[in-house]
Design a protein around this motif. Sequence first.
Motif, PDB file in Angstrom:
ATOM      1  N   ASN A 187       0.844  -1.185   0.000  1.00 16.12           N
ATOM      2  CA  ASN A 187       0.000   0.000   0.000  1.00 16.12           C
ATOM      3  C   ASN A 187       0.881   1.236   0.000  1.00 16.12           C
ATOM      4  N   ALA A 188       0.573   2.189  -0.877  1.00 18.17           N
ATOM      5  CA  ALA A 188       1.415   3.384  -1.030  1.00 18.17           C
ATOM      6  C   ALA A 188       1.436   4.223   0.247  1.00 18.17           C
ATOM      7  N   ASP A 189       0.301   4.344   0.914  1.00 17.32           N
ATOM      8  CA  ASP A 189       0.243   5.152   2.138  1.00 17.32           C
ATOM      9  C   ASP A 189       1.112   4.541   3.232  1.00 17.32           C
ATOM     10  N   THR A 190       1.027   3.226   3.386  1.00 17.38           N
ATOM     11  CA  THR A 190       1.839   2.547   4.396  1.00 17.38           C
ATOM     12  C   THR A 190       3.324   2.672   4.060  1.00 17.38           C
ATOM     13  N   LEU A 191       3.658   2.575   2.786  1.00 14.25           N
ATOM     14  CA  LEU A 191       5.061   2.709   2.364  1.00 14.25           C
ATOM     15  C   LEU A 191       5.582   4.101   2.708  1.00 14.25           C
ATOM     16  N   ALA A 192       4.739   5.125   2.482  1.00 16.58           N
ATOM     17  CA  ALA A 192       5.143   6.500   2.812  1.00 16.58           C
ATOM     18  C   ALA A 192       5.361   6.649   4.319  1.00 16.58           C
ATOM     19  N   LEU A 193       4.495   6.037   5.118  1.00 13.53           N
ATOM     20  CA  LEU A 193       4.648   6.088   6.570  1.00 13.53           C
ATOM     21  C   LEU A 193       5.938   5.396   7.000  1.00 13.53           C
ATOM     22  N   LEU A 194       6.266   4.288   6.338  1.00 10.84           N
ATOM     23  CA  LEU A 194       7.504   3.573   6.653  1.00 10.84           C
ATOM     24  C   LEU A 194       8.716   4.463   6.400  1.00 10.84           C
ATOM     25  N   HIS A 195       8.763   5.087   5.231  1.00  7.42           N
ATOM     26  CA  HIS A 195       9.899   5.944   4.893  1.00  7.42           C
ATOM     27  C   HIS A 195      10.011   7.131   5.851  1.00  7.42           C
ATOM     28  N   LYS A 196       8.881   7.711   6.190  1.00  6.34           N
ATOM     29  CA  LYS A 196       8.882   8.858   7.115  1.00  6.34           C
ATOM     30  C   LYS A 196       9.403   8.437   8.485  1.00  6.34           C
TER      31      LYS A 196
END
Length: 567
Positions: free
Chosen positions: A345-354
């Motif tokens: 999921n793109a949103d979860t991936l963004a949260l991971l990177h952040k």
Amino acid sequence: MSSDELKAKGNAAFSAGNFEEAAKFFTEAIGVDPGNHVLYSNRSASYASLKRYTDALDDAKKCVSLKPDWAKGYSRLGAAYHGLGEYPEAIQAYEDGLKHDANSEQLKSALEEARAAAAAPRRPGSIFSSPELLMKLAMDPRGKALLGQPDFMAMLGDIQNDPSRINMYLKDPRMQLVLELALGAKFGAPGGGEDEEPASATKPAPQPEPEHAEVSEEEREAAAKKAAALKEKELGNEAYKKKEFETAIAHYNKAIELYDGDMTFLTNRAAVFFEQGEFDKCVADCDAAVDKGREMRTDFKVIARALTRKGNALVKLNRWAMRCCPRPLEDAIAAYNKSLMEHRNADTLALLHKTEKTLKERREADYINMELCEVEREKGNTAFKEQRYPEAVQAYQEALKRGPPAVNPEAYKLYSNLAACYTKLGAYPEGVKAADKCIELKPDFAKGYSRKGTLQYFMKEYDKAIETYNKGLELEPDSTELQEGLQRAVEAISRFASGQASAEEVKERQARSLSDPDIQNILKDPVMQQVLRDFQEDPRGAQKHLKSPEIMVKINKLVAAGIIQVK
């Protein structure tokens, strides 16, 4: 697992249309409780749904033997006989069942269907037992040829033994011919369109649909509780939307109390805890939800959302050093990674990177120690003086980790020292990066320009070195180091421009210059292309171009790059 639990799973699979899985669960349940007549009844229904009527009949007979006064068992027995085309036996079974439950509408309806099927013309499969068929085949030229084929005769014998197996051979063109001769109706030619139904043939009576698996009183009660739990969940969702969090929690608690087989009750309650700032409770509910989801084989996307919510709560916990979670950011990253393994999921991936970035910044901040920074700087200076340049690089880099630019106003000196080390090691590109960082942090530090200019000179980027030295001289006009560096770069360009350099040196310099984006842009400029053609074809007439300051700047760059030679 108990027989009741296995039976419940079998009923759920049957209701979902997963008859193979239902039969498997009922079989496991029978292994636990072989004397339970209901289990045989339910498995018989599953086999009938799979058209495995022989197996269904065996289970129905077992059911009746275990519970002779139970009408449902005779219903299963009749259904199995009906599926096998043994209508008299089916009729007898239904009649026996009515003796035990005369008011059963299900048995009455099934009995009428069985009688109708028995009274209907024989199905196409039964004609294969007639001796007239072989006579018709022998009298027809096409059929006569079939009688000499062993595989055809084997197929015919198979259907004679079990008429229901005709469906296995309907696609065979030879079987279409047999039906055509036997029924006196014209079937589509092999490879043609769909077969037309014979005008003289009547459709067989429809077989009854397999009945639903037997549901006990306990299961009915469980279903009612599940329905009530879902209602509580809806009420909880409505309260959540209204931000009535305590009310929402009460509804979700009631839903969990009524039915513990739905992980969304837990994830929804976790969402309320998140809004209330009860992040430790949110994490606990998410963990419980994931465990429940795996147990109930819940959709992986739902499990992924629970893991992402856990990660979000752990990130929030990072603001408070709570004892329940000593490493919240690390645990949050682990939760996000697990979520992504379940569902990308793109949103979860963004949260991971952040979160990874936040953790990196926190670790860097925790590592800061200005006293140790000074210790490492001194180590670097000592190593440099003793010409131990790799050790000096390592010491200066450690000093920058202990005292980064954000907290160290003199970090630019460390970058300047790094540039000097890289120059000694011949690592010119790394040196330029260090010098650039030095200049970025301290634009009025002339030493930074001297470091960079020297590196550019050794990289044979003489034009760039001249530009860098000139910038440094604007800050420190009397700097001997900058003046001497500028003089070396000018002499190098003059040597190339006057043709004193060797052919190999010229070729190497031109190749390096042609890879420079600035030089590439100049050579692609249509105006400069025309200027260069004019100088080549009419040098005297091309002198007019030198009056343009913009053109002169570009020509000087080409001369400095070794593209143009002045003779």
